[in-house]
Write an enzyme that holds these catalytic residues in place. Structure first.
Site, mmCIF file in Angstrom:
data_model
loop_
_atom_site.group_PDB
_atom_site.id
_atom_site.type_symbol
_atom_site.label_atom_id
_atom_site.label_comp_id
_atom_site.label_asym_id
_atom_site.label_seq_id
_atom_site.Cartn_x
_atom_site.Cartn_y
_atom_site.Cartn_z
ATOM 1 N N HIS A 389 0.796 -1.234 0.000
ATOM 2 C CA HIS A 389 0.000 0.000 0.000
ATOM 3 C C HIS A 389 0.824 1.278 0.000
ATOM 4 O O HIS A 389 0.244 2.361 0.097
ATOM 5 C CB HIS A 389 -0.931 0.034 1.224
ATOM 6 C CG HIS A 389 -2.129 -0.843 1.096
ATOM 7 N ND1 HIS A 389 -3.286 -0.449 0.461
ATOM 8 C CD2 HIS A 389 -2.351 -2.119 1.509
ATOM 9 C CE1 HIS A 389 -4.182 -1.429 0.509
ATOM 10 N NE2 HIS A 389 -3.626 -2.451 1.135
ATOM 11 N N LYS A 570 -8.275 14.262 3.862
ATOM 12 C CA LYS A 570 -7.435 13.062 3.928
ATOM 13 C C LYS A 570 -6.514 13.227 5.131
ATOM 14 O O LYS A 570 -6.487 14.301 5.744
ATOM 15 C CB LYS A 570 -6.626 12.897 2.642
ATOM 16 C CG LYS A 570 -5.883 14.159 2.220
ATOM 17 C CD LYS A 570 -5.217 14.028 0.848
ATOM 18 C CE LYS A 570 -6.216 14.151 -0.272
ATOM 19 N NZ LYS A 570 -6.461 12.901 -0.977
ATOM 20 N N ARG A 571 -5.784 12.178 5.497
ATOM 21 C CA ARG A 571 -4.839 12.319 6.594
ATOM 22 C C ARG A 571 -3.864 13.459 6.298
ATOM 23 O O ARG A 571 -3.508 13.700 5.145
ATOM 24 C CB ARG A 571 -4.078 11.017 6.819
ATOM 25 C CG ARG A 571 -4.880 9.941 7.510
ATOM 26 C CD ARG A 571 -5.364 10.335 8.895
ATOM 27 N NE ARG A 571 -4.291 10.381 9.859
ATOM 28 C CZ ARG A 571 -4.123 9.479 10.823
ATOM 29 N NH1 ARG A 571 -4.960 8.484 10.963
ATOM 30 N NH2 ARG A 571 -3.106 9.571 11.656
ATOM 31 N N LYS A 576 1.024 14.509 1.035
ATOM 32 C CA LYS A 576 -0.289 14.850 0.462
ATOM 33 C C LYS A 576 -0.388 16.349 0.155
ATOM 34 O O LYS A 576 -1.330 16.803 -0.476
ATOM 35 C CB LYS A 576 -1.406 14.397 1.400
ATOM 36 C CG LYS A 576 -1.472 12.873 1.534
ATOM 37 C CD LYS A 576 -2.557 12.442 2.499
ATOM 38 C CE LYS A 576 -2.554 10.938 2.752
ATOM 39 N NZ LYS A 576 -3.111 10.165 1.636
ATOM 40 N N THR A 678 -8.406 6.655 -2.508
ATOM 41 C CA THR A 678 -9.790 6.249 -2.807
ATOM 42 C C THR A 678 -10.753 7.410 -2.600
ATOM 43 O O THR A 678 -11.845 7.407 -3.166
ATOM 44 C CB THR A 678 -10.234 5.054 -1.932
ATOM 45 O OG1 THR A 678 -9.922 5.332 -0.565
ATOM 46 C CG2 THR A 678 -9.548 3.770 -2.370
ATOM 47 N N LYS A 682 -14.319 8.649 -4.644
ATOM 48 C CA LYS A 682 -15.596 9.004 -4.022
ATOM 49 C C LYS A 682 -16.070 10.361 -4.523
ATOM 50 O O LYS A 682 -17.259 10.552 -4.824
ATOM 51 C CB LYS A 682 -15.440 9.007 -2.497
ATOM 52 C CG LYS A 682 -15.187 7.623 -1.916
ATOM 53 C CD LYS A 682 -14.630 7.671 -0.498
ATOM 54 C CE LYS A 682 -14.077 6.307 -0.116
ATOM 55 N NZ LYS A 682 -13.245 6.332 1.091
#
Length: 845
Positions: A389, A570-571, A576, A678, A682
């Site tokens: 992952h 998101k985290r 990110k 993911t 969505k």
């Protein structure tokens, strides 16, 4: 602001929720009243909303249990191959509404609880009053099952839904954490963590199964005897299973998620106590029960602690005992001979966290079942498969040899033997290539020898896969990788959370898309249909109105519902690049301030996500976002043209409210760092447009919808590699060359957003200027230009909505049904089925 229609107001027009038959409603009302009176022992005159929630949950569970038992009967008769999905995280969220959707009960339940009546006596008269209970209010009583950090745990939850919907004999195995992912509070702009006591009111969806309790051993030593190796003088912890039903979509199949809870054996330490030691001995029971106390709150970061390794071994040891028991009870010929174990059993390791399944299976086969090493290894490899992952080196698990020797001495011996044989194989293939042997060894040499768990998974599995094509390609140069692009379940992430959009789609193409998301391609026929374009835009506006009301209630911020809803949820992690988003917020703010009379596209920028408690930089990023919001939101010159909101305590339930309202989805990680994502899927499915880099699943989303229908910017993987291989990344070059970037950085550094503490963000400035692994400035210019394109398109609602339809129509690939069908056929050797099995009141064929 006009109040939007509630789902209750619209319930009768939502066909995809299932029709509310009169008989169903009457039956559900009776069951609801029965549970309120007898299960909860409540007088309806004093019942509160939580009591009503539990009565409804128990009513819905009744419909699950018969199908759950029927499914187990069906599997016993058919005796199919079974897949065991082992994950340290299952981020389930809430269960009630999802279960009603999958059982086609939502409309009937909604109508039933609305009609529920209560008897009152008033002086000498007796009368009946209709309670008019509201479904949404009751659903809000349910606690999130937050047994995961983010994407990995939510993926596992989507996979369970798809495995049941595709008729696979599948079991999810994990840990029943007493405390899940922490609740996040924002206090004076800072993240503060609170324990998530999600079980404090009880959990109506689980069933304890003490008859299947299993012992798990730790510590001790090994003895090599003529009869084989024995692991002795161990400490035993009991694993108590709790089962949760996982319903498929309207196929009468209900699979099982089994989560283990740690319990001390009754004789724990008591045999050793002396006078006065009894109380302490009983209190010490808590030490071993700590194993299932709390979820480790790290996402994409490895923290090596003994308790974590205990959790990882605890779940696989208990699970494998269960798997072997079930295998031996199956109808297969010679079922006591485990040399055919892999024919009936597939084990999927969700990341390296359950890697101990490999040495534990070898221990069971060799030490307990007395198979020879070579045969046992063949069975082990054919049984296990591993999903990778992450590509971030800090996320890879490496456990110290000394800790292994102390906690799991027999498993360390087995790992050494696996590595010895593997190194002999490598040496035979590449004679004299000692550097290759060093790189590929399961044991990392150095000051502190460590076991590389990813290498253990790769060597011990017959299939290894990444989770997006670009992710797999990054790794495929050195490994025999497959690719299985992630997906999301359309039941939760469309039908349940966005019923208005699901209905608009169903009116055009029918309801088959819920089972076969590829059907969404048929929407392209309506790309120029003005009525359809209006319907899609109307649903989005209703969702925005509804979320604006939520924000006003919870954040006391008045939102312009006509503004573009721009989300990055998101985290919180450097890779990110929430910091890149921050730079855009500041740049846009500065532009509005510079030309206040210009016609600016109004935006509400929302960022949400949790920072790991020990991740200082991530916490500083949250503080910067809240500081920008404090300045921007109170500037009268800006007004409602720009708002910046940090969404507190982002979790599955908040995502279900936020995502349907989004116009823009920010997926802006440095190319080559996000394995898949993911959340991006969505947002796409719910009609948001993506601004993003060519990273993770964004690449395939651009292929499916057409790159012209996403806002793609920035460096590609090859550009990042070329920069690293060439002159490198030098932040100061961008800072000195781009005036708007320099202005934004100078404002952060000079205390413009923190006037009472001018040096508050000094560390973040230093990070961006001198230590930024993720090259924020290198993509700044392209990002700002791309955001300008977003603003321009948003001014043309019709063209914007046409692009939205292109995106929704391109979502078919991103169903977790497609992902799981590929796992089943290409890794597990199983065939998915859309067959509906007989209901509990029908005979099995």
């Amino acid at each position: 602001m006009s109040k939007p229609f509630s789902d209750h107001d619209k319930r009768k027009q939502i066909s995809v929720r299932g029709l509310a038959g009169v008989e169903n409603v009457a039956e559900l009302k009776v069951a609801f009243n029965r549970h309120l009176h007898f299960t909860l022992v409540k007088d309806r005159n004093v019942a509160n909303k939580r009591d009503y929630y539990f009565a409804l949950a128990n009513t819905v569970r009744d419909h699950l249990v018969g199908r759950w038992i029927r499914t187990q009967q069906y599997y016993y008769e058919k005796d199919p191959k079974r897949v065991y999905y082992i994950s340290l995280e299952f981020y389930m969220g809430r269960t009630l509404q999802n279960t009603m959707v999958n059982l086609a009960l939502e409309n009937a339940c909604d109508e039933a609880i609305y009609q529920v009546s209560v008897a009152h006596s008033h002086t000498d008269r007796f009368f009946i009053a209709v309670l008019g209970l509201d479904m949404e209010e009751l659903e809000d009583m349910e606690e999130d099952a937050g047994l995961g950090n983010g994407g990995l745990g939510r993926l596992a939850a989507c996979f369970l839904d798809s495995m049941a919907s595709l008729g696979l004999a599948a079991y999810g195995y994990g840990i029943r954490y007493e405390f899940g992912i922490f609740n996040q509070k924002i206090v004076n702009g800072w993240q503060v963590e609170e324990a998530d006591d999600w079980l404090r009111y009880g959990n109506p969806w689980e069933k304890a199964r003490p008859e299947y309790m299993r012992p798990v051993k730790f510590y001790g030593r090994t003895e090599h005897t003529p009869d084989g190796v024995k692991w002795v003088d161990t400490q035993v912890v009991l694993a108590l299973p709790y089962d949760t039903p996982i319903p498929g979509y309207r196929n009468n199949i209900v699979n099982t998620m089994r989560l283990w809870s740690a319990k001390a054996p009754c004789d724990f330490n008591l045999k050793d106590f002396n006078v006065g030691g009894y109380i302490q001995a009983v209190l010490d029971r808590n030490l071993c029960e700590n194993i299932s106390r709390v979820l480790y709150p790290n996402d994409n970061f490895f923290e090596g602690k003994e308790l974590r390794l205990k959790q990882e071994y605890f779940v696989v040891a208990a699970t494998l005992q269960d798997v072997v028991r079930r295998f031996k009870a199956s109808k297969m010929k010679n079922n006591n001979v485990l040399n055919v174990f892999h024919i009936q059993v597939a084990i999927q390791l969700n990341d390296t966290h359950p890697a101990m399944a490999i040495p534990e299976l070898m221990r069971v086969l060799v030490d307990e079942e007395k198979l020879g090493w070579d045969k046992a290894w063949d069975v082990c490899v054919r049984t296990c498969a591993y999903t990778n992952h992450t590509v971030l080196p800090e996320a890879l698990e490496r456990w110290p040899i000394d800790l292994f020797h102390h906690l799991l001495p027999r498993h360390l011996e087995i790992i050494f033997e696996i590595n010895h044989r593997f190194m002999e194989y490598v040496a035979s293939k590449f004679p004299g290539d000692h550097d290759r042997m060093r790189r590929m060894s399961l044991i990392e040499e150095g000051g502190c020898k460590k076991v590389n768990m990813a290498h253990l998974c790769i060597v011990g599995s017959h299939a290894v896969n990444g989770v997006a094509r670009i992710h797999s390609e990054i790794l495929i140069a050195t490994l025999y990788f497959q690719n299985k692009t992630n997906g999301i379940t359309p039941r939760r992430w469309l039908v349940m959370c966005n019923p208005g959009l699901a209905e608009v789609i169903a009116e055009k193409i029918g309801e088959e898309f819920i089972r076969d998301l590829d059907q969404l391609k048929r929407l392209l026929k309506f790309i120029n249909d003005d009525a359809f374009i209006r319907d899609i835009a109307k649903v989005k506006q209703e969702n925005k109105l509804k979320f604006a009301v939520h924000l006003e209630e919870h954040y006391k911020v008045k939102i312009n519902p006509q503004s573009m809803f721009d989300f990055q949820v998101k985290r919180i992690h450097e890779y990110k690049r929430q910091l890149l988003n921050c730079l855009h917020m500041i740049t846009y703010y500065n532009r509005i301030k510079k030309e206040p009379n210009k016609h600016w596209t109004p935006r509400t920028i929302m960022v949400g996500g949790k920072a790991a408690p020990g991740y200082h930089t991530a916490k500083m990023i949250i503080r910067l976002i809240t500081a920008i919001g404090e300045v921007v939101n109170h500037d009268p010159v800006v007004g409602d043209r720009l708002k910046v909101i940090f969404l507190e305590n982002y979790r599955v339930t908040l995502a279900e409210k936020a995502i349907p309202s989004a116009d823009l989805s920010e997926q802006i990680s440095t190319a080559g760092t996000e394995a898949s994502g993911t959340g991006n899927m969505k947002f796409m499915l719910n009609g948001a447009l993506t601004i993003g880099t060519m990273d993770g699943a964004n690449v395939e989303m651009a292929e499916e919808a057409g790159e012209e229908n996403l806002f793609i910017f920035g460096m590609r993987v090859e550009d990042v590699d070329a920069m690293d291989a060439g002159k490198g990344y030098h932040a100061s070059e961008y800072y000195n060359r781009i005036p708007e970037l320099k202005q934004a950085m100078d404002q952060i550094a000079g205390g413009f957003f923190s006037p009472k503490q001018p040096d508050l963000f000094k560390e973040l400035v230093d990070l961006l200027m001198h230590h930024d692994r993720f090259k924020v400035f290198a993509d700044y210019e392209a990002y700002i230009k791309c955001q300008d394109k977003v603003n321009q398109l948003y001014k043309n609602p019709k063209e914007w909505t046409k692009m939205v339809i292109h995106n929704i129509a391109g979502c078919g690939k991103f169903s977790s049904d497609r992902t799981i069908a590929q796992y089943a056929r290409e890794i597990w050797g199983m065939e998915p089925s859309l067959e509906k099995i007989p209901a509990p009141d029908e005979k099995l064929k």
